[in-house]
Scaffold this motif. Structure first.
Motif, mmCIF file in Angstrom:
data_model
loop_
_atom_site.group_PDB
_atom_site.id
_atom_site.type_symbol
_atom_site.label_atom_id
_atom_site.label_comp_id
_atom_site.label_asym_id
_atom_site.label_seq_id
_atom_site.Cartn_x
_atom_site.Cartn_y
_atom_site.Cartn_z
ATOM 1 N N GLY A 1 0.796 -1.224 0.000
ATOM 2 C CA GLY A 1 0.000 0.000 0.000
ATOM 3 C C GLY A 1 0.818 1.258 0.000
ATOM 4 O O GLY A 1 0.324 2.333 0.367
ATOM 5 N N SER A 2 2.081 1.169 -0.439
ATOM 6 C CA SER A 2 2.923 2.369 -0.479
ATOM 7 C C SER A 2 2.401 3.339 -1.533
ATOM 8 O O SER A 2 2.135 2.946 -2.659
ATOM 9 C CB SER A 2 4.361 1.985 -0.815
ATOM 10 O OG SER A 2 4.934 1.236 0.221
ATOM 11 N N PRO A 3 2.251 4.596 -1.157
ATOM 12 C CA PRO A 3 1.746 5.583 -2.113
ATOM 13 C C PRO A 3 2.875 6.305 -2.844
ATOM 14 O O PRO A 3 3.974 6.463 -2.317
ATOM 15 C CB PRO A 3 0.991 6.562 -1.215
ATOM 16 C CG PRO A 3 1.772 6.547 0.058
ATOM 17 C CD PRO A 3 2.343 5.178 0.199
ATOM 18 N N TYR A 4 2.557 6.731 -4.047
ATOM 19 C CA TYR A 4 3.482 7.544 -4.826
ATOM 20 C C TYR A 4 2.684 8.705 -5.407
ATOM 21 O O TYR A 4 1.518 8.547 -5.763
ATOM 22 C CB TYR A 4 4.110 6.723 -5.950
ATOM 23 C CG TYR A 4 4.926 5.567 -5.426
ATOM 24 C CD1 TYR A 4 4.328 4.336 -5.186
ATOM 25 C CD2 TYR A 4 6.282 5.709 -5.158
ATOM 26 C CE1 TYR A 4 5.059 3.273 -4.684
ATOM 27 C CE2 TYR A 4 7.026 4.653 -4.661
ATOM 28 C CZ TYR A 4 6.408 3.440 -4.422
ATOM 29 O OH TYR A 4 7.132 2.403 -3.920
ATOM 30 N N THR B 1 -3.854 12.797 -1.166
ATOM 31 C CA THR B 1 -3.595 11.555 -0.448
ATOM 32 C C THR B 1 -4.403 10.435 -1.076
ATOM 33 O O THR B 1 -5.628 10.543 -1.208
ATOM 34 C CB THR B 1 -3.968 11.681 1.030
ATOM 35 O OG1 THR B 1 -3.249 12.761 1.629
ATOM 36 C CG2 THR B 1 -3.634 10.397 1.782
ATOM 37 N N ILE B 2 -3.705 9.365 -1.462
ATOM 38 C CA ILE B 2 -4.380 8.194 -2.020
ATOM 39 C C ILE B 2 -4.516 7.140 -0.933
ATOM 40 O O ILE B 2 -3.633 7.004 -0.072
ATOM 41 C CB ILE B 2 -3.609 7.640 -3.243
ATOM 42 C CG1 ILE B 2 -4.441 6.616 -3.996
ATOM 43 C CG2 ILE B 2 -2.255 7.078 -2.829
ATOM 44 C CD1 ILE B 2 -3.833 6.208 -5.354
ATOM 45 N N ASN C 1 -13.257 -2.918 -2.051
ATOM 46 C CA ASN C 1 -12.880 -2.729 -3.463
ATOM 47 C C ASN C 1 -12.918 -1.259 -3.874
ATOM 48 O O ASN C 1 -13.404 -0.932 -4.968
ATOM 49 C CB ASN C 1 -13.794 -3.549 -4.372
ATOM 50 C CG ASN C 1 -13.246 -4.939 -4.616
ATOM 51 O OD1 ASN C 1 -12.375 -5.419 -3.901
ATOM 52 N ND2 ASN C 1 -13.765 -5.597 -5.635
ATOM 53 N N THR C 2 -12.396 -0.405 -3.004
ATOM 54 C CA THR C 2 -12.498 1.033 -3.244
ATOM 55 C C THR C 2 -11.145 1.708 -3.068
ATOM 56 O O THR C 2 -10.358 1.335 -2.194
ATOM 57 C CB THR C 2 -13.508 1.664 -2.273
ATOM 58 O OG1 THR C 2 -14.769 1.006 -2.403
ATOM 59 C CG2 THR C 2 -13.699 3.143 -2.567
ATOM 60 N N VAL C 3 -10.905 2.677 -3.906
ATOM 61 C CA VAL C 3 -9.723 3.529 -3.810
ATOM 62 C C VAL C 3 -10.206 4.976 -3.755
ATOM 63 O O VAL C 3 -11.145 5.351 -4.464
ATOM 64 C CB VAL C 3 -8.788 3.336 -5.012
ATOM 65 C CG1 VAL C 3 -7.592 4.254 -4.923
ATOM 66 C CG2 VAL C 3 -8.340 1.883 -5.088
ATOM 67 N N HIS C 4 -9.548 5.771 -2.925
ATOM 68 C CA HIS C 4 -9.918 7.174 -2.789
ATOM 69 C C HIS C 4 -8.734 8.062 -3.119
ATOM 70 O O HIS C 4 -7.579 7.673 -2.956
ATOM 71 C CB HIS C 4 -10.369 7.471 -1.356
ATOM 72 C CG HIS C 4 -11.557 6.689 -0.927
ATOM 73 N ND1 HIS C 4 -12.824 6.911 -1.413
ATOM 74 C CD2 HIS C 4 -11.667 5.648 -0.054
ATOM 75 C CE1 HIS C 4 -13.669 6.070 -0.851
ATOM 76 N NE2 HIS C 4 -12.993 5.293 -0.020
#
Length: 123
Positions: free
Chosen positions: A55-58, A68-69, A76-79
């Motif tokens: 879950g590392s963000p870039y 912010t992701i 099953n959701t991404v914000h």
């Protein structure tokens, strides 16, 4: 597979929006998820991605510190939380899924794409 993006709208500069992407037909935990955007007359650019394993963000330099992701594999959701919006953030935002590995380098291939949601920031 379907990716359904939502949450766009018209806001004033300095305000916030939260984009959501609901995925169906795939196991979200197997996929890196990303947000791209395309403004009129410009190339599509990667905004942010989040890895499948840890879950590392870039983030693109232009949004670092403001966006912010996050991901919720169970739902099953991404914000994409977008704060301190600027007029230059105006674009159609697309969510995308890529098996395993997260990257937003130009020209990267993603396996699945959502339909896009319009974000307009007024000055």
């Amino acid at each position: 597979v379907q990716l359904q993006a939502s949450g766009g709208g018209l806001v004033q500069a300095g305000r916030s929006l939260r984009l959501s992407c609901i995925a169906s037909g795939l196991t979200l935990g197997d996929y890196a998820m990303a947000w791209f955007r395309q403004a009129p007359g410009k190339e599509r650019e990667g905004v942010s991605c989040i890895g499948s394993f840890d879950g590392s963000p870039y983030y693109a330099t232009s949004v670092k510190g403001r966006f912010t992701i996050s991901r919720d594999n169970a739902n099953n959701t991404v914000h994409l939380q977008m704060n301190s919006l600027k007029p230059e953030d105006t674009a159609v935002y697309y969510c995308a899924a890529r098996y395993r590995f997260c990257t937003i380098v130009p020209g990267v291939r993603y396996d699945y794409w959502g339909q896009g949601t319009q974000v307009t920031v007024s000055s």
